[in-house]
Design an enzyme around this catalytic site. Structure first.
Site, short mmCIF file in Angstrom:
data_model
loop_
_atom_site.label_atom_id
_atom_site.label_comp_id
_atom_site.label_asym_id
_atom_site.label_seq_id
_atom_site.Cartn_x
_atom_site.Cartn_y
_atom_site.Cartn_z
N MET A 1 -5.41 -1.28 6.18
CA MET A 1 -6.67 -0.56 6.06
C MET A 1 -6.51 0.89 6.53
O MET A 1 -7.50 1.60 6.73
CB MET A 1 -7.77 -1.26 6.85
CG MET A 1 -8.05 -2.66 6.30
SD MET A 1 -9.68 -3.28 6.71
CE MET A 1 -9.62 -3.30 8.48
N LEU B 1 -3.01 4.37 10.57
CA LEU B 1 -1.78 3.63 10.87
C LEU B 1 -1.24 3.93 12.26
O LEU B 1 -1.36 5.04 12.77
CB LEU B 1 -0.73 3.97 9.81
CG LEU B 1 -1.17 3.68 8.37
CD1 LEU B 1 -0.06 4.04 7.38
CD2 LEU B 1 -1.58 2.22 8.19
N HIS C 1 1.93 -0.92 12.10
CA HIS C 1 1.99 -0.83 10.63
C HIS C 1 3.37 -0.31 10.19
O HIS C 1 3.93 -0.79 9.21
CB HIS C 1 0.93 0.14 10.12
CG HIS C 1 -0.49 -0.28 10.38
ND1 HIS C 1 -1.31 0.40 11.24
CD2 HIS C 1 -1.24 -1.28 9.86
CE1 HIS C 1 -2.50 -0.16 11.25
NE2 HIS C 1 -2.50 -1.18 10.42
N SER D 1 -5.86 -0.45 15.19
CA SER D 1 -6.67 0.74 14.89
C SER D 1 -7.96 0.74 15.69
O SER D 1 -8.53 1.79 15.96
CB SER D 1 -7.00 0.78 13.39
OG SER D 1 -5.82 0.66 12.63
P1 AMP Z 1 -4.95 -3.61 9.35
O1 AMP Z 1 -4.72 -2.21 8.88
O2 AMP Z 1 -5.47 -3.72 10.73
O3 AMP Z 1 -5.70 -4.43 8.33
O4 AMP Z 1 -3.51 -4.29 9.43
C1 AMP Z 1 -2.63 -4.25 8.34
C2 AMP Z 1 -1.45 -5.13 8.64
O5 AMP Z 1 -0.80 -4.66 9.81
C3 AMP Z 1 -1.82 -6.60 8.89
O6 AMP Z 1 -0.84 -7.44 8.29
C4 AMP Z 1 -1.78 -6.68 10.39
O7 AMP Z 1 -1.50 -7.99 10.87
C5 AMP Z 1 -0.64 -5.74 10.72
N1 AMP Z 1 -0.74 -5.27 12.09
C6 AMP Z 1 -1.79 -4.65 12.68
N2 AMP Z 1 -1.54 -4.42 13.98
C7 AMP Z 1 -0.28 -4.87 14.22
C8 AMP Z 1 0.57 -4.93 15.38
N3 AMP Z 1 0.18 -4.46 16.55
N4 AMP Z 1 1.79 -5.49 15.24
C9 AMP Z 1 2.20 -5.98 14.05
N5 AMP Z 1 1.46 -5.95 12.92
C10 AMP Z 1 0.23 -5.42 13.01
#
Ligand code: AMP
Length: 292
Positions: A30, A33, A37, A187
């Site tokens: 989303m 970053l 990410h 985020s």
């Molecule tokens: P988001 O932008 O929050 O929807 O996350 C996008 C992807 O990044 C998803 O697959 C999340 O599980 C992964 N993600 C978010 N935060 C972390 C983190 N701290 N460590 C590993 N992967 C993450």
């Protein structure tokens, strides 16, 4: 710099030449970053020749009163960060490119797995995740897609989606990336005040404490229940409002046989937590490593 495509047809045209000879990876995000990410992108590059990162704040996975409008949108900064890890394409569509009507007429129901854990307080969230991820899979048609283990329930639902809808896509789970003090990167951490940010690592500390307690192998299910009460009290006393703190099997099944006096087989267990701290709903989980 990665090439940014806001339109589905342009992205498809750009990816077409690679399809016969090269592997394509998708990293759905989303945006806004952080290093978590970027780690997903690094893993993607180990599994594919071409990496596509999608950046889309998906309205169908937000409930009424949630932070869809205020969710940080930082495409220019994101593109710069993605350039440092060798991203080839960014797919950054507008909402009306993804959804002709809202809510979309077709829905994805991921079933029983969605009505527990995060699904209790976010009842439509995972159906919204299901439809957007299905659409991204159909648009990008990747060979492999990378998801973070931080969103463990989401990862389980994606694996189920791939199985149930026969997507020919390998799903890779990426480990949780944390700040030095243990807080899982997110985020939404920027919603924390400086004082809340100081307190936030307690969540991870309690998960580690529980994992350590369980790893010693001595606990029955009743002992586990007492441990969870003890940890929940400390988390609440630190200022969190707990959504859930639960221990499940790795398949996210409930532990059965509550009255059993025999010690738990902890290799197959995961501890999951969601808790509000101020405006931020923080999510974390911990596998129980019996070798630690
Ligand atoms: P988001 O932008 O929050 O929807 O996350 C996008 C992807 O990044 C998803 O697959 C999340 O599980 C992964 N993600 C978010 N935060 C972390 C983190 N701290 N460590 C590993 N992967 C993450």
């Amino acid at each position: 710099m990665p090439i940014i495509h806001p339109y589905i047809s342009d992205l498809r045209t750009a990816l077409q030449p690679y399809r016969s000879q090269q592997r394509i990876a998708l990293v759905p995000t989303m945006g806004n970053l952080h290093d978590g990410h970027l780690e997903l992108v690094k893993i993607a590059k180990q599994h594919a020749d071409i990496v596509v990162v999608s950046i889309f704040v998906n309205p169908t996975q937000f409930g009424v009163g949630e932070d869809f409008d205020s969710y940080p949108r930082t495409l220019d900064d994101d593109a710069k960060k993605l350039a440092t890890v060798g991203t080839d394409y960014i797919f950054a569509p507008h909402v009306d490119e993804m959804y002709a009507v809202l809510p979309p007429s077709t829905s994805i129901r991921a079933g029983a797995i969605t009505v527990q854990l995060c699904g209790q307080s976010r009842p439509d969230h995972f159906d919204g995740v299901g439809i957007v991820v299905s659409k991204l899979f159909n648009i990008v048609q990747p060979d492999v897609a990378i998801f973070g283990q931080k969103d463990y329930q989401q990862l389980a639902i994606i694996k189920q989606l791939v199985r149930d809808l026969s997507y020919s896509i390998d799903i890779i789970a990426a480990p949780i990336v944390r700040a030095v003090d243990g807080l899982a990167l997110s985020s939404r951490n920027q919603y924390l005040s400086p004082a809340e940010r100081q307190v936030a690592p307690i969540l991870h500390q309690e998960l580690q404490y529980l994992a350590q307690q369980l790893a010693d192998g001595a606990h029955t299910q009743q002992g586990l229940a007492a441990l969870i009460v003890e940890s929940s009290t400390r988390i609440s006393n630190a200022g969190f409002n707990i959504d859930y703190l639960e221990v499940k099997t790795l398949q996210l099944e409930a532990l059965n046989n509550k009255t059993s006096k025999s010690p738990l087989d902890v290799q197959d267990l995961i501890i999951l937590v969601a808790a509000w701290l101020g405006r931020a709903r923080l999510l974390d989980n911990q596998l129980i490593n019996v070798n630690q």
